[in-house]
Design a protein around this motif. Sequence first.
Motif, PDB file in Angstrom:
ATOM      1  N   THR A 248     -29.578 -16.485 -12.045  1.00 32.38           N
ATOM      2  CA  THR A 248     -30.831 -16.302 -12.773  1.00 32.38           C
ATOM      3  C   THR A 248     -32.005 -16.034 -11.838  1.00 32.38           C
ATOM      4  OG1 THR A 248     -31.221 -18.689 -12.716  1.00 32.38           O
ATOM      5  CG2 THR A 248     -30.062 -17.813 -14.627  1.00 32.38           C
TER       6      THR A 248
ATOM      7  N   GLY B 261     -30.372 -25.706 -20.420  1.00 29.74           N
ATOM      8  CA  GLY B 261     -30.641 -24.313 -20.739  1.00 29.74           C
ATOM      9  C   GLY B 261     -29.600 -23.707 -21.654  1.00 29.74           C
TER      10      GLY B 261
ATOM     11  N   LYS C  60     -29.645 -20.396 -23.212  1.00 27.43           N
ATOM     12  CA  LYS C  60     -30.926 -20.182 -23.885  1.00 27.43           C
ATOM     13  C   LYS C  60     -31.601 -18.912 -23.381  1.00 27.43           C
ATOM     14  CE  LYS C  60     -35.153 -22.702 -25.090  1.00 27.43           C
ATOM     15  NZ  LYS C  60     -35.914 -23.968 -24.901  1.00 27.43           N
ATOM     16  N   LYS C  61     -31.484 -18.666 -22.085  1.00 25.54           N
ATOM     17  CA  LYS C  61     -32.121 -17.482 -21.505  1.00 25.54           C
ATOM     18  C   LYS C  61     -31.420 -16.199 -21.927  1.00 25.54           C
ATOM     19  CE  LYS C  61     -29.396 -17.532 -17.278  1.00 25.54           C
ATOM     20  NZ  LYS C  61     -28.674 -16.301 -17.635  1.00 25.54           N
ATOM     21  N   ASP C  62     -30.150 -16.310 -22.366  1.00 24.31           N
ATOM     22  CA  ASP C  62     -29.397 -15.129 -22.770  1.00 24.31           C
ATOM     23  C   ASP C  62     -29.519 -14.843 -24.257  1.00 24.31           C
ATOM     24  OD1 ASP C  62     -28.488 -14.588 -20.216  1.00 24.31           O
ATOM     25  OD2 ASP C  62     -26.684 -15.806 -20.433  1.00 24.31           O
TER      26      ASP C  62
END
Length: 504
Positions: free
Chosen positions: A164, A382, A399-401
Amino acid sequence: MDDDFRTLASLIRTHAQARPQQPALVQGDERLSYAALDALMDRIAAALQRDGVQPGDTVAVCAGTSTRYAALFLAALRAGAVVAPLAPSSTAASLAAMLADAQPRALFVDAAAGALIAPSDVPRIALDDDAAFERWLAPVGSSFAEPPLPPDAPFNIIYSSGTTGVPKGIVQSHGMRWSHVQRGRQYGYTPQGVTLLATPLYSNTTLVVFFPTLASGGCVVLMPKFDAAGYLALAERHRATHTMLVPVQYQRLMALPGFERHDLRAFVHKFCTSAPFNAALKADVLARWPGGLVEFYGMTEGGGTCILAAHEHPDKLHTVGRPADGHDIRLIDDDGRELPPGATGEVVGHSPGMMLGYHRQPQKTREAEWFDAAGRRFIRTGDVGRFDADGFLVLLDRKKDLVISGGFNIYPSDLEAVLREHPAVADAAVVGVPSTEWGETPVAFVVLRADAVPGTDAEGLRQWLNARVGKTQRLAGVTLIDELPRSAIGKVLKRELRERHAGR
């Protein structure tokens, strides 16, 4: 191995005294007994202290897997140092950043890694130069001070994989590693056990199995570079009882022609962690590979761990299991509010094994923490998930994806699972890319099977997928790719896929 805290270095000493000729480390034709390992650790520890390394100082190592690497790691701990294992697959710029953060008093390298690291004032010792390493070692019988180490003393700094962005140094304590050793007792580690490892020693994935094996007096067989046929040959030759593999390694092993011809009956437990492990692959491993299959879900940072004993719960292969004993796993919303049972939210966890923090990055440490109403500290993962009615955690995605398209949440893992059902698809990854109409939209990168029907194309796969999902989930595009970019421990580097799409 009772519940009283012990350091790993002291356990190595105990095994060396009780069973001096018992093999501790094996690589190829090289065997290092517990007595030989213990003696080598003493010489390395004495040399480190001779060179000014004090308890609490950092010792960095950037090299490929070897018995000498393993001995160095253990010896630095005996000297009271904090070990920073760095990935030799990193870029020169990333290695420079990690070294600047770690500020080591000594740096151990092999030739390949050393070529990537700029000269500095930090003493550099070559691990793969036998003559030079022997000259550096302290003489046999050299004295050194073995400092007392409490459970909260720092053990190592593990740098995040960088999937990331810039890696962060995760500081783990001796107590955290001891909790891994204690947990390992339920998985049949014994002095007669043989653990086959084909993941790198700088990875926490490897270390959560490496240390419990040695703490129990077992033997670790090191495989510096994984290949499926070679792995199976080693497993047969050494009658391996335990192993840690990442999902892509299981995938390659199970796809190998003639897999069933190998005698793997000695296996007691096989472990997996670090990346999504799809249910169909778990089922295949259970059906064709003797011994238990255990999936660990957690983070290098610690916090909560979930464990799925797949052989005991074959109906729960779509989950990552229940929280481990003594681990508290909860779900929170975007505003940090705890969610009720049945809701979907970010996974946070508390356990006896938690990082002390990110090295020299207090703000990043605070961002990774969540505190409940009673002030109890949790680590944010995350990851987005939910608990089923039986208390098993179902992961939906990072979560970021998460792709938010036209206000709808799209979980890439859902689309990847459907794509893998296509007979021509070997692997797939879905990422969100900017869209002027929807804000974001999902696109897929697909690896075709070697035996895929000629003429299988990207547009045909896109239409096939879109006919099987909801309107809001439809792919905007599919790109065929020879291989998904992965970290050394098998995580798909989705950041690189987004960059590749942006570059187009």
